[in-house]
Design an enzyme around this catalytic site. Structure first.
Site, PDB file in Angstrom:
ATOM      1  CG  ASP A 173      -0.413  -0.121   2.913  1.00 55.51           C
ATOM      2  OD1 ASP A 173       1.571   0.354   2.297  1.00 55.51           O
ATOM      3  OD2 ASP A 173      -0.706  -0.183   3.571  1.00 55.51           O
ATOM      4  CG  ASP A 190       0.973   2.682   4.888  1.00 56.56           C
ATOM      5  OD1 ASP A 190       0.404   2.726   4.755  1.00 56.56           O
ATOM      6  OD2 ASP A 190       2.297   2.763   4.517  1.00 56.56           O
ATOM      7  CG  ASP A 230      -3.351   2.289   5.432  1.00 56.20           C
ATOM      8  OD1 ASP A 230      -4.481   2.312   4.943  1.00 56.20           O
ATOM      9  OD2 ASP A 230      -2.813   2.234   6.282  1.00 56.20           O
TER      10      ASP A 230
HETATM   11  P1  UTP Z   1       2.176  -0.892   6.431  1.00 56.39           P
HETATM   12  O1  UTP Z   1       0.977  -2.135   6.557  1.00 56.39           O
HETATM   13  O2  UTP Z   1       1.914  -0.215   5.107  1.00 56.39           O
HETATM   14  O3  UTP Z   1       3.536  -1.358   6.009  1.00 56.39           O
HETATM   15  O4  UTP Z   1       2.749  -0.245   7.895  1.00 56.39           O
HETATM   16  P2  UTP Z   1       5.005  -1.099   5.124  1.00 56.39           P
HETATM   17  O5  UTP Z   1       5.838  -1.273   6.234  1.00 56.39           O
HETATM   18  O6  UTP Z   1       4.464   0.054   5.511  1.00 56.39           O
HETATM   19  O7  UTP Z   1       4.941  -1.915   4.664  1.00 56.39           O
HETATM   20  P3  UTP Z   1       4.200  -2.661   3.467  1.00 56.39           P
HETATM   21  O8  UTP Z   1       5.643  -2.836   2.020  1.00 56.39           O
HETATM   22  O9  UTP Z   1       2.809  -1.583   2.751  1.00 56.39           O
HETATM   23  O10 UTP Z   1       4.114  -3.950   3.318  1.00 56.39           O
HETATM   24  C1  UTP Z   1       3.541   0.906   8.088  1.00 56.39           C
HETATM   25  C2  UTP Z   1       3.433   1.879   9.518  1.00 56.39           C
HETATM   26  O11 UTP Z   1       2.069   1.486   9.881  1.00 56.39           O
HETATM   27  C3  UTP Z   1       2.593   0.961  11.251  1.00 56.39           C
HETATM   28  C4  UTP Z   1       3.231  -0.251  11.145  1.00 56.39           C
HETATM   29  O12 UTP Z   1       2.834  -0.485  12.705  1.00 56.39           O
HETATM   30  C5  UTP Z   1       3.968  -0.035  10.026  1.00 56.39           C
HETATM   31  O13 UTP Z   1       5.023   0.532  11.504  1.00 56.39           O
HETATM   32  N1  UTP Z   1       0.816   0.969  11.515  1.00 56.39           N
HETATM   33  C6  UTP Z   1      -0.127   0.201  10.170  1.00 56.39           C
HETATM   34  C7  UTP Z   1       0.168   0.623  12.748  1.00 56.39           C
HETATM   35  O14 UTP Z   1       1.070   1.701  13.771  1.00 56.39           O
HETATM   36  N2  UTP Z   1      -0.689   0.628  13.196  1.00 56.39           N
HETATM   37  C8  UTP Z   1      -1.344  -0.034  11.996  1.00 56.39           C
HETATM   38  O15 UTP Z   1      -2.910  -0.396  11.996  1.00 56.39           O
HETATM   39  C9  UTP Z   1      -1.034  -0.378  10.361  1.00 56.39           C
HETATM   40 MN    MN Z   2       2.657   0.588   4.074  1.00 57.21          MN
END
Ligand code: UTP
Ligand code: MN
Length: 495
Positions: free
Chosen positions: A335, A337, A419
Site C-alpha cells: 500500500d 501510507d 492509508d
Molecule cells: P504497513 O502495513 O503499510 O507496512 O505499515 P509497510 O512497512 O509500509 O510495508 P508494505 O510495503 O506496505 O507492506 C506501515 C507502518 O504503519 C504502522 C505499522 O506499524 C508500520 O510501521 N501501522 C500500520 C500502525 O501503526 N497501525 C496500523 O493499524 C497499521
Molecule cells: Mn505500507
C-alpha cells in the site's frame, strides 16, 4: 602444531662459502631470484652442496634469511613447519611473500640451467595455515538483541534463509500463534542485518533471537538448499487457502478460518457461495488482482501528487509525508501510507473529512473508511494511551489511480491501497516514527522503551514512568535520544 626447538641457526660456513669472490661462482645471472636453502631437515652438508651447485649455475644463494629472499628451498619438511620457523624469526626476518618451495623446484632449475617457473606442485602445502585462515574467515557474527539497536538496510545477504523463516512466521500468524510468529520475525530480522551471507550455522552461535527451531531451519537450508518444514507448509492446503483468502482486503484470519470450515478455500468458491460480504470485503474481492500486485515507487509518487493536490485545495499550508515502507526506501509496497499535518496546532482538525470528500468528488476513491480520532489531550500532554491502538483520524482507502495504458482494452487505472493518517503537529514526530515501520522495528522500539527504560512509547507520545511525565519531541532524533538509542535513519529500519 609441531613444537619447534628454538635453536639458533648459525649460518653454516658463513664467511667461507659466501658469494664473495669465490672462484666457483659464476656472475649472478638472475638478479630477480634470490634463494635461501633451509638447513632444517635438509641437513648442513646437503645444504652446503646444493648452495654451491646453485651458485655455479649463476643463482644467488643467501646464507641468511632476509627481506631480499624470493625463494625458500626446503626438503623433507612440511609447509606449516617452515612457516612456523620463519615466523619465529630464528633465521632472520624475511618477507612473507617469498615462495616456499620443495627442493624439486631447485633440482629442476639446475637441470634447466635457469630458475624454472614456480608451479603449484613445487609449493609447500600449508594445511594448518589454510585451516587457520579458513577459521579466521568463518568468524561468528554478533548483534545487539533489540532490532531498534541495529541498522537493517534493504541489502539482505541472506534472502534464502530469511525467506524460509518469514514463511514460518507467516504460517504461525495465520494459525493464530502470534508468539511463535514474533519469534520467527525476530530471528528473520537478525539474519537480515548480517553483513555477509551465512556459510555455516556455527557462525550464528551467540546471536540473539535465534532459537533452536530457527537454527534447525537455517542448518537444513544451508546444507540442502531448502527446509522440509517450509516446503511442507507451502504445499499444505490449509496454508494455501488461508493465504488466498486473507489476501482479500477486509478479510482477517478469523473470517478466513470460518469460511474454510464452511468449505470455502478459494475465490471462486467464495463467489459461488453467495456469502454476504461487508463493504471492504466486496471491494477487496472486486479489486483482488490489482491489490495483490505490488505498488511501485512511481505509482506511490503519483498517489502523493494527488494527496498534495487535495491538501492544496482544502487546507493550504497542510503537509503530507510519505511514511511506511516507501519512506524506508522500499521499491514496492502493498500500500502507500501518508501522514498529514498542519504546522499550526489545531488547524488539522477536520482535515481528513475535507480531504476525503475532495478525493471522492474528484473520483479518486473506489473505497474508503475513515475512523475518528479519539485520542485525548491532557493538561500536561497527551493522555496516556490505554493500548497500542492508534487513535488518529485515519482513512483506509482504495484509490482509483490513473495509469498510462499501452494497448487497447486495458484499464486506464489501477486500484491501489492507500492509508492516510492525520496528526496534530505536537504529535507529529511520534506519528512519523510510529508509522515508518517496519512493524518489527516498531514492536522492538516499544519493547525497548518498556523493558529497558521504564517508558511507554506510542505513535502519539512517550511517557516516562519514572518521572511520571510525558516527554515532548519535535523530531525522531529527539525520541531516539530520550530512549538512549543511537539514531537509526528510516533506510536502516528495515528489520
Ligand atoms: P504497513 O502495513 O503499510 O507496512 O505499515 P509497510 O512497512 O509500509 O510495508 P508494505 O510495503 O506496505 O507492506 C506501515 C507502518 O504503519 C504502522 C505499522 O506499524 C508500520 O510501521 N501501522 C500500520 C500502525 O501503526 N497501525 C496500523 O493499524 C497499521
Ligand atoms: Mn505500507
Amino acid at each position: 602444531m609441531i613444537p619447534l626447538k628454538r635453536r639458533k641457526v648459525v649460518p653454516s660456513g658463513a664467511g667461507n662459502t659466501g658469494n664473495t669472490g669465490s672462484e666457483e661462482s659464476s656472475p649472478n645471472k638472475f638478479p630477480q631470484v634470490i634463494l635461501f636453502l633451509l638447513e632444517r631437515k635438509m641437513g648442513a652438508s646437503r645444504r652446503a652442496f646444493l648452495s654451491q651447485l646453485g651458485r655455479k649455475k649463476g643463482l644467488q644463494v643467501e646464507e641468511m634469511f632476509s627481506e631480499r629472499v624470493t625463494h625458500v628451498i626446503c626438503e623433507n619438511i612440511s609447509g606449516d613447519e617452515v612457516v612456523a620457523w620463519l615466523e619465529s624469526g630464528v633465521g632472520g626476518r624475511g618477507r612473507s611473500s617469498a615462495h616456499l618451495l620443495d627442493v624439486s623446484w631447485f633440482t629442476e632449475s639446475m637441470r634447466a640451467g635457469r630458475p624454472v617457473e614456480v608451479l603449484d606442485r613445487h609449493r609447500l602445502q600449508c594445511l594448518l595455515r589454510q585451516q587457520q585462515m579458513r577459521e579466521a574467515e568463518v568468524v561468528g557474527f554478533s548483534a545487539p538483541s533489540y532490532a531498534c539497536q541495529r541498522r537493517t538496510t534493504l541489502d539482505n545477504h541472506n534472502a534464502i534463509l530469511t525467506d524460509a523463516l518469514s514463511l514460518l512466521a507467516e504460517n504461525a500468524e495465520l494459525s493464530g500463534e502470534d508468539g511463535r510468529g514474533v519469534a520467527f520475525r525476530r530471528a528473520t530480522a537478525v539474519l537480515k542485518g548480517l553483513p555477509e551471507p551465512v556459510t555455516a550455522v556455527t557462525q550464528l552461535v551467540g546471536l540473539p533471537c535465534l532459537g533452536g527451531h530457527s537454527l534447525r531451519v537455517v542448518k537444513e537450508v544451508l546444507e540442502s538448499g531448502a527446509s522440509s518444514e517450509v516446503e511442507a507448509t507451502k504445499q499444505s492446503e490449509r496454508f494455501k487457502a488461508l493465504k488466498v483468502l486473507t489476501a482479500i482486503f477486509g478479510v482477517g484470519v478469523k473470517t478466513a478460518e470460518r469460511w474454510m470450515r464452511e468449505g470455502i478455500h478459494d475465490l471462486q468458491q467464495l463467489r459461488d457461495s453467495g456469502r454476504t460480504l461487508d463493504r471492504s470485503q466486496r471491494a477487496g474481492l472486486q479489486h483482488y488482482d490489482d491489490l495483490n500486485q505490488p505498488v511501485t515507487r512511481p505509482e506511490a509518487d503519483a498517489v502523493a501528487a494527488i494527496v498534495e493536490e487535495a491538501l492544496a485545495a482544502v487546507l493550504p499550508g497542510a503537509t503530507t509525508t510519505l511514511i511506511g515502507g516507501f519512506r524506508r526506501g522500499k521499491l514496492t509496497g502493498h500500500d502507500v501510507d501518508f501522514l498529514l499535518t498542519h504546522p499550526e496546532e489545531g488547524r488539522e482538525v477536520g482535515l481528513m473529512t475535507k480531504v476525503v470528500s475532495w478525493l471522492e468528488t474528484q473520483g479518486f476513491l473506489l473505497y474508503q473508511k475513515t475512523t475518528r480520532n479519539s485520542y485525548l489531550e491532557a493538561e500536561d500532554g497527551p493522555a496516556r494511551p490505554s493500548s497500542n491502538m492508534d487513535r488518529f483520524d485515519r482513512c483506509l482507502s482504495i484509490f482509483k489511480l490513473p495509469v498510462e495504458v499501452k494497448g487497447e482494452g486495458l484499464n486506464p487505472w489501477r486500484a491501489v491501497r492507500v492509508d492516510l493518517v492525520v496528526s496534530p503537529i505536537s504529535q507529529f514526530a511520534f506519528a512519523l516514527l510510529g508509522w515508518t515501520g517496519s512493524k518489527l522495528f516498531e514492536r522492538e522500539l516499544r519493547r525497548w522503551a518498556g523493558h529497558e527504560k521504564a517508558m511507554s512509547l506510542s505513535s502519539h507520545a512517550l511517557y516516562d514512568k519514572t518521572q511520571s511525565r510525558y516527554l515532548r519531541a519535535s523530531s525522531e532524533e529527539e525520541i531516539f535520544a530520550y530512549l538512549g538509542l543511537e539514531y537509526i535513519p528510516p533506510s536502516e529500519r528495515n528489520a
